[in-house]
Design a protein around this motif. Sequence first.
Motif, PDB file in Angstrom:
ATOM      1  N   THR A   1      97.055  20.874  63.121  1.00  0.00           N
ATOM      2  CA  THR A   1      97.388  19.578  62.528  1.00  0.00           C
ATOM      3  C   THR A   1      97.167  19.670  61.023  1.00  0.00           C
ATOM      4  O   THR A   1      96.768  20.717  60.505  1.00  0.00           O
ATOM      5  CB  THR A   1      96.527  18.453  63.150  1.00  0.00           C
ATOM      6  OG1 THR A   1      97.063  17.184  62.762  1.00  0.00           O
ATOM      7  CG2 THR A   1      95.071  18.513  62.738  1.00  0.00           C
TER       8      THR A   1
ATOM      9  N   ARG B   1     101.039   9.514  59.590  1.00  0.00           N
ATOM     10  CA  ARG B   1     101.405   8.943  60.890  1.00  0.00           C
ATOM     11  C   ARG B   1     100.435   7.877  61.368  1.00  0.00           C
ATOM     12  O   ARG B   1     100.789   7.055  62.220  1.00  0.00           O
ATOM     13  CB  ARG B   1     101.497  10.027  61.974  1.00  0.00           C
ATOM     14  CG  ARG B   1     102.387  11.202  61.675  1.00  0.00           C
ATOM     15  CD  ARG B   1     103.771  10.830  61.220  1.00  0.00           C
ATOM     16  NE  ARG B   1     104.561  10.215  62.279  1.00  0.00           N
ATOM     17  CZ  ARG B   1     105.691   9.564  62.066  1.00  0.00           C
ATOM     18  NH1 ARG B   1     106.163   9.439  60.833  1.00  0.00           N
ATOM     19  NH2 ARG B   1     106.347   9.028  63.067  1.00  0.00           N
TER      20      ARG B   1
ATOM     21  N   CYS C   1      90.770  -1.018  74.432  1.00  0.00           N
ATOM     22  CA  CYS C   1      90.645  -1.468  73.037  1.00  0.00           C
ATOM     23  C   CYS C   1      90.635  -2.990  72.904  1.00  0.00           C
ATOM     24  O   CYS C   1      90.256  -3.529  71.865  1.00  0.00           O
ATOM     25  CB  CYS C   1      91.755  -0.865  72.195  1.00  0.00           C
ATOM     26  SG  CYS C   1      91.715   0.932  72.218  1.00  0.00           S
TER      27      CYS C   1
ATOM     28  N   ARG D   1      95.623  17.419  70.251  1.00  0.00           N
ATOM     29  CA  ARG D   1      95.812  16.920  68.880  1.00  0.00           C
ATOM     30  C   ARG D   1      96.437  15.532  68.846  1.00  0.00           C
ATOM     31  O   ARG D   1      96.420  14.866  67.809  1.00  0.00           O
ATOM     32  CB  ARG D   1      96.646  17.896  68.063  1.00  0.00           C
ATOM     33  CG  ARG D   1      98.086  18.014  68.512  1.00  0.00           C
ATOM     34  CD  ARG D   1      98.863  18.908  67.597  1.00  0.00           C
ATOM     35  NE  ARG D   1     100.258  18.979  68.024  1.00  0.00           N
ATOM     36  CZ  ARG D   1     101.200  19.552  67.312  1.00  0.00           C
ATOM     37  NH1 ARG D   1     100.908  20.096  66.149  1.00  0.00           N
ATOM     38  NH2 ARG D   1     102.446  19.575  67.757  1.00  0.00           N
TER      39      ARG D   1
ATOM     40  N   MET E   1      97.514  10.010  76.822  1.00  0.00           N
ATOM     41  CA  MET E   1      98.284   8.955  76.144  1.00  0.00           C
ATOM     42  C   MET E   1      99.719   9.386  75.868  1.00  0.00           C
ATOM     43  O   MET E   1      99.956  10.496  75.406  1.00  0.00           O
ATOM     44  CB  MET E   1      97.592   8.630  74.814  1.00  0.00           C
ATOM     45  CG  MET E   1      98.259   7.527  74.029  1.00  0.00           C
ATOM     46  SD  MET E   1      97.406   7.212  72.480  1.00  0.00           S
ATOM     47  CE  MET E   1      97.930   8.631  71.532  1.00  0.00           C
TER      48      MET E   1
ATOM     49  N   GLY F   1     101.918   8.633  73.314  1.00  0.00           N
ATOM     50  CA  GLY F   1     101.751   7.993  72.006  1.00  0.00           C
ATOM     51  C   GLY F   1     102.886   7.096  71.556  1.00  0.00           C
ATOM     52  O   GLY F   1     102.664   5.934  71.189  1.00  0.00           O
TER      53      GLY F   1
ATOM     54  N   ASN G   1      96.415   2.156  64.391  1.00  0.00           N
ATOM     55  CA  ASN G   1      97.390   2.905  63.617  1.00  0.00           C
ATOM     56  C   ASN G   1      97.855   2.009  62.471  1.00  0.00           C
ATOM     57  O   ASN G   1      98.211   0.847  62.687  1.00  0.00           O
ATOM     58  CB  ASN G   1      98.578   3.282  64.523  1.00  0.00           C
ATOM     59  CG  ASN G   1      99.596   4.132  63.801  1.00  0.00           C
ATOM     60  OD1 ASN G   1     100.082   3.768  62.735  1.00  0.00           O
ATOM     61  ND2 ASN G   1      99.917   5.273  64.377  1.00  0.00           N
TER      62      ASN G   1
ATOM     63  N   PHE H   1      94.949  -4.402  71.102  1.00  0.00           N
ATOM     64  CA  PHE H   1      95.872  -3.874  72.109  1.00  0.00           C
ATOM     65  C   PHE H   1      95.253  -2.593  72.650  1.00  0.00           C
ATOM     66  O   PHE H   1      94.673  -1.832  71.893  1.00  0.00           O
ATOM     67  CB  PHE H   1      97.219  -3.536  71.438  1.00  0.00           C
ATOM     68  CG  PHE H   1      98.205  -2.900  72.374  1.00  0.00           C
ATOM     69  CD1 PHE H   1      99.128  -3.676  73.052  1.00  0.00           C
ATOM     70  CD2 PHE H   1      98.190  -1.519  72.593  1.00  0.00           C
ATOM     71  CE1 PHE H   1     100.041  -3.085  73.930  1.00  0.00           C
ATOM     72  CE2 PHE H   1      99.093  -0.926  73.481  1.00  0.00           C
ATOM     73  CZ  PHE H   1     100.017  -1.717  74.146  1.00  0.00           C
TER      74      PHE H   1
HETATM   75  N1  COA Z   1      99.352  16.924  64.029  1.00  0.00           N
HETATM   76  C1  COA Z   1     100.559  17.421  63.769  1.00  0.00           C
HETATM   77  N2  COA Z   1     101.649  17.192  64.546  1.00  0.00           N
HETATM   78  C2  COA Z   1     101.453  16.429  65.634  1.00  0.00           C
HETATM   79  C3  COA Z   1     100.203  15.890  65.958  1.00  0.00           C
HETATM   80  C4  COA Z   1      99.117  16.167  65.122  1.00  0.00           C
HETATM   81  N3  COA Z   1      97.886  15.691  65.333  1.00  0.00           N
HETATM   82  N4  COA Z   1     100.335  15.172  67.082  1.00  0.00           N
HETATM   83  C5  COA Z   1     101.624  15.244  67.453  1.00  0.00           C
HETATM   84  N5  COA Z   1     102.302  16.017  66.585  1.00  0.00           N
HETATM   85  C6  COA Z   1     103.703  16.377  66.620  1.00  0.00           C
HETATM   86  C7  COA Z   1     104.329  16.246  67.975  1.00  0.00           C
HETATM   87  O1  COA Z   1     104.086  17.382  68.755  1.00  0.00           O
HETATM   88  C8  COA Z   1     105.778  16.053  67.643  1.00  0.00           C
HETATM   89  O2  COA Z   1     106.353  17.314  67.378  1.00  0.00           O
HETATM   90  P1  COA Z   1     107.856  17.666  67.873  1.00  0.00           P
HETATM   91  O3  COA Z   1     108.736  16.678  67.142  1.00  0.00           O
HETATM   92  O4  COA Z   1     108.009  19.071  67.443  1.00  0.00           O
HETATM   93  O5  COA Z   1     107.841  17.472  69.355  1.00  0.00           O
HETATM   94  C9  COA Z   1     105.758  15.285  66.332  1.00  0.00           C
HETATM   95  O6  COA Z   1     104.445  15.464  65.793  1.00  0.00           O
HETATM   96  C10 COA Z   1     106.039  13.815  66.519  1.00  0.00           C
HETATM   97  O7  COA Z   1     105.274  13.352  67.628  1.00  0.00           O
HETATM   98  P2  COA Z   1     105.280  11.873  68.073  1.00  0.00           P
HETATM   99  O8  COA Z   1     104.324  11.727  69.212  1.00  0.00           O
HETATM  100  O9  COA Z   1     106.679  11.378  68.237  1.00  0.00           O
HETATM  101  O10 COA Z   1     104.658  11.216  66.755  1.00  0.00           O
HETATM  102  P3  COA Z   1     104.445   9.713  66.421  1.00  0.00           P
HETATM  103  O11 COA Z   1     105.115   9.407  65.166  1.00  0.00           O
HETATM  104  O12 COA Z   1     104.711   8.835  67.597  1.00  0.00           O
HETATM  105  O13 COA Z   1     102.894   9.684  66.123  1.00  0.00           O
HETATM  106  C11 COA Z   1     100.892   8.959  67.190  1.00  0.00           C
HETATM  107  C12 COA Z   1     101.978  10.036  67.122  1.00  0.00           C
HETATM  108  C13 COA Z   1      99.959   9.320  68.317  1.00  0.00           C
HETATM  109  C14 COA Z   1     100.158   8.971  65.881  1.00  0.00           C
HETATM  110  C15 COA Z   1     101.578   7.599  67.412  1.00  0.00           C
HETATM  111  O14 COA Z   1     102.471   7.683  68.495  1.00  0.00           O
HETATM  112  C16 COA Z   1     100.600   6.510  67.703  1.00  0.00           C
HETATM  113  O15 COA Z   1      99.739   6.205  66.897  1.00  0.00           O
HETATM  114  N6  COA Z   1     100.758   5.847  68.852  1.00  0.00           N
HETATM  115  C17 COA Z   1      99.910   4.775  69.226  1.00  0.00           C
HETATM  116  C18 COA Z   1      98.633   5.345  69.685  1.00  0.00           C
HETATM  117  C19 COA Z   1      97.584   4.306  69.779  1.00  0.00           C
HETATM  118  O16 COA Z   1      97.455   3.485  68.938  1.00  0.00           O
HETATM  119  N7  COA Z   1      96.811   4.431  70.834  1.00  0.00           N
HETATM  120  C20 COA Z   1      95.717   3.596  71.059  1.00  0.00           C
HETATM  121  C21 COA Z   1      96.184   2.236  71.403  1.00  0.00           C
HETATM  122  S1  COA Z   1      94.799   1.234  71.486  1.00  0.00           S
END
Ligand code: COA
Length: 323
Positions: free
Chosen positions: A28, A36, A113, A152, A213, A215, A253, A310
């Motif tokens: 990462t 993000r 949460c 990650r 999760m 995400g 987020n 949420f």
């Molecule tokens: N570092 C680098 N890359 C990462 C990563 C990390 N820590 N985690 C995921 N990626 C990659 C993925 O593998 C994916 O790669 P790919 O396109 O080659 O498949 C890319 O980043 C995009 O992944 P995606 O899951 O679509 O990213 P996102 O923009 O949705 O962000 C979260 C991921 C988890 C940050 C986001 O979905 C999120 O915050 N969701 C809500 C989670 C939350 O709030 N949970 C608790 C609720 S109370």
Amino acid sequence: MYSRIAGTGGYLPQQVVSNSDLEKVMETSDAWIRERTGIVRRRRVGAEESTVDMAEHAARAAIAAAGLKPEDIDLIAFGTVTPDLIFPNSAVLLQARLGCKRGCPAFSMEAACSGFIYALSVADKFIRAGEAKHALVVGAETLSRITDPADRTTAILFGDGAGAVVLSASADPGILSTHVHADGAHADLLYCTGGLGRGKAPGTMPPGDFIRMAGSEVFKLAVTRLGQVVEEALAANGLEKNALDWLVPHQANMRIIQATARKLDLPMERVILTIEEHGNTSSASVPLALDAGVRDGRIKRGELLLLEAFGGGITWGAALVRY
Ligand code: COA
């Protein structure tokens, strides 16, 4: 009869885990995590610290801020999904630690949460019904113990901490309304594999159960449900968006928080943010943010606050509060 927030408290464990620390142990980058999620650092408990330990610090601070003593507390509602024990529940353990009234009701609520908002909602109703005078409402979590250090997509998000408020009976309205919801049809989007369900052999509690999760699905649902519940809270009180002084959101987020602020036409200066420093501390996140805003003097008596959260379940909720 109403309840009002008489005092707030918060506690964070000492160990700081920065994005750069995570870069060293997983694929990462600091830039990816910031962009993000908005998270820069999060806290983690040491081996000898627990959810109830942290809750005790936050609770003592909230009780002192309310000008009360632990023996004045006559109800404890505790939101957590990382309890010290399966039972007795964390509120009971906290009651004994603090020396609150023996015999007073003490219970915990597993709403992930949204746990603090759920606990606040129930405590408020006890007070309105005349069944409690000074309720301690806690959200505390050691999410580091149920987060897969090698995943990650979750390890970057979660942190440990505790927050608390004291709700006291009041002739003037403090908590104007609370709104809590759940939709178990989405249980598979965010959950922890731990528990005592199917597939567990008698007499075993296997270690290695972690949060799982989906995400981006969680992200979309969070934006939709939070947008709905903040409008529901305002409408229930016949209030317009411009009546709000502060949004005190769940810190999951930054982009989710920004979406809710946009929905409310609130500039980000009117949003209490701790996400950069705390990450997502689940049920501790809203009371920690509230305590931060109160203690640094931004949130003042008489102002109108909208609290929202949420989480896994899925669960979600909001509270409109005249502080
Ligand atoms: N570092 C680098 N890359 C990462 C990563 C990390 N820590 N985690 C995921 N990626 C990659 C993925 O593998 C994916 O790669 P790919 O396109 O080659 O498949 C890319 O980043 C995009 O992944 P995606 O899951 O679509 O990213 P996102 O923009 O949705 O962000 C979260 C991921 C988890 C940050 C986001 O979905 C999120 O915050 N969701 C809500 C989670 C939350 O709030 N949970 C608790 C609720 S109370």
